[in-house]
Scaffold this active site. Structure first.
Site, PDB file in Angstrom:
ATOM      1  N   CYS A 109     -65.463 -69.823  99.855  1.00 38.12           N
ATOM      2  CA  CYS A 109     -64.686 -70.040  98.631  1.00 38.12           C
ATOM      3  C   CYS A 109     -65.293 -69.263  97.467  1.00 38.12           C
ATOM      4  O   CYS A 109     -66.300 -69.688  96.890  1.00 38.12           O
ATOM      5  CB  CYS A 109     -64.625 -71.530  98.310  1.00 38.12           C
ATOM      6  SG  CYS A 109     -63.780 -71.894  96.763  1.00 38.12           S
ATOM      7  N   CYS A 153     -65.362 -71.087  94.150  1.00 41.74           N
ATOM      8  CA  CYS A 153     -66.424 -72.096  94.056  1.00 41.74           C
ATOM      9  C   CYS A 153     -67.791 -71.453  93.860  1.00 41.74           C
ATOM     10  O   CYS A 153     -68.612 -71.935  93.094  1.00 41.74           O
ATOM     11  CB  CYS A 153     -66.489 -72.947  95.324  1.00 41.74           C
ATOM     12  SG  CYS A 153     -64.898 -73.442  95.979  1.00 41.74           S
ATOM     13  N   ASP A 154     -68.064 -70.386  94.580  1.00 39.87           N
ATOM     14  CA  ASP A 154     -69.444 -69.910  94.700  1.00 39.87           C
ATOM     15  C   ASP A 154     -69.722 -68.527  94.127  1.00 39.87           C
ATOM     16  O   ASP A 154     -70.882 -68.103  94.070  1.00 39.87           O
ATOM     17  CB  ASP A 154     -69.855 -69.911  96.188  1.00 39.87           C
ATOM     18  CG  ASP A 154     -69.795 -71.322  96.775  1.00 39.87           C
ATOM     19  OD1 ASP A 154     -70.027 -72.279  96.016  1.00 39.87           O
ATOM     20  OD2 ASP A 154     -69.515 -71.453  97.973  1.00 39.87           O
TER      21      ASP A 154
END
Ligand code: NAP
Length: 323
Positions: free
Chosen positions: A144, A147-148
């Site tokens: 993701c 997300c990261d």
């Protein structure tokens, strides 16, 4: 004999299912949640956050939170208001008549019956099937970028895959990384023309064509990957700080084949601006019906929607049983 019908049974215990449980419990619906069981095929009670370390984009946690800690808090909150949680996996459903019936394992009779069901079984990111993936997920290996990506500022990273997801992830990651290498197993992308054009136009994206990732290197954190040319078999090591696997997702909907309408991709169909499925009284929320946003916070939001939709639907039923 089948058990007394519950008002609501929730299948799945990620952010969507547990948010639905909190809302249903606070509406005095005494929901029963089948949390699922861990399995070698990737089943994960608590959902994908259970295999995520730092979560920095969930609102309310300015210093970030560990994925499993966040899900433990969701769970405690659902229990506190009276949701019953069972660590069992639903193996079969019958949505052809009400009350709906749900089984676990091979056994009979049904483990639960319900006037309304909320499906929140989530989706899984497809993985490469390498042994190191389990060890390094959340430690440089991610599925993701939203997300990261932030963790890889000014570092060299790679994305595996040649579809729209891979291009989208690669383009997003150019905001942070100094260089993004797209590793693709063929010499042509599957992505749409517009996404290809955007990726080709970026001076931060390189392409490594005709290569498969055969190993991910690093013990505590990802340090690189080993790749092999799919034609001549030549191998090389690429030092990297991060690897994003973007080879597609699979919704956890096998259980509902023939019972609920699905898109050809396997995602459950819901009515626009609603969590209603084609079966009155069955609602779907979270990643099992969302192949666009796939975020914990959007899943939680749609879990709330499902609980409200279920509550209103139950209120409108003349024969509602209270338990
Ligand atoms: P996808 O279209 O199925 O593409 C998956 C890619 O991963 C393919 O390039 C495939 O290679 C590669 N792949 C699959 N298994 C692999 C493996 N084991 N090892 C290495 N590579 C592997 O999946 P997606 O990109 O997630 O897209 C899914 C759907 O969502 C598509 O319809 C897509 O258009 C849509 N989508 C749209 C957008 C957008 O428009 N912004 C964004 C994301 C997704 P091959 O090409 O060799 O098969």
């Amino acid at each position: 004999m089948s058990p007394q019908p519950r008002n609501v049974v929730i299948i799945g215990s990620g952010p969507a299912g547990l948010t639905a449980a909190i809302y249903c419990a606070r509406a005095n619906l005494a929901p029963l949640v089948f949390e699922g069981e861990p399995s070698s095929t990737g089943d994960q009670p608590g959902g994908q956050l259970m295999i995520t370390t730092d979560v920095e984009n969930y609102p309310g946690f300015p210093d970030g939170v560990q994925g499993p800690d966040l899900m433990a808090a969701f769970r405690t909150q659902a229990s506190r208001f009276g949701a019953e949680l069972r660590t069992e996996k639903v193996s079969r459903v019958d949505f052809s008549q009400r009350p709906f019936r749900l089984w676990v394992g091979d056994g009979d009779p049904a483990a639960a019956t319900a006037q309304a069901v909320i499906v929140s079984t989530g989706a899984q990111s497809l993985m490469l099937g390498l042994e190191a993936e389990e060890r390094l997920i959340g430690r440089g290996l991610s599925t993701c970028a939203t997300c990261d990506g932030f963790f890889f500022r000014d570092q060299e990273i790679a994305v595996v895959g040649g579809g729209d997801s891979a291009m989208e992830e690669a383009l997003f990651l150019t905001k942070f990384a100094s260089k993004v290498t797209v590793i693709h197993r063929r010499d042509q992308l599957r992505a749409s023309k517009i996404m290809q054009d955007r990726a080709f136009a970026s001076d931060r994206i390189d392409f490594l064509w005709d290569h498969a990732v055969i190993d991910i290197l690093g013990s505590e954190a990802l340090e690189g990957v080993r790749v092999r040319h799919t034609g001549n078999g030549a191998e090389q090591t690429l030092p990297l700080a991060g690897l994003f696997v973007a080879i597609g997702h699979r919704p956890n909907t096998d259980l509902f084949k023939g019972a609920l309408d699905m898109h050809p991709s396997g995602y459950l169909m819901t009515e626009p601006d609603s969590t209603r499925t084609n079966v009155p009284g069955v609602f779907a929320c979270g990643d099992v019906q969302d192949d666009v946003y796939r975020q914990a916070v959007t899943a939680a939001g749609s879990g709330c929607m499902a609980a409200i939709d279920a509550e209103r639907w139950l209120e409108a039923q003349p024969e509602r049983e209270h338990r």
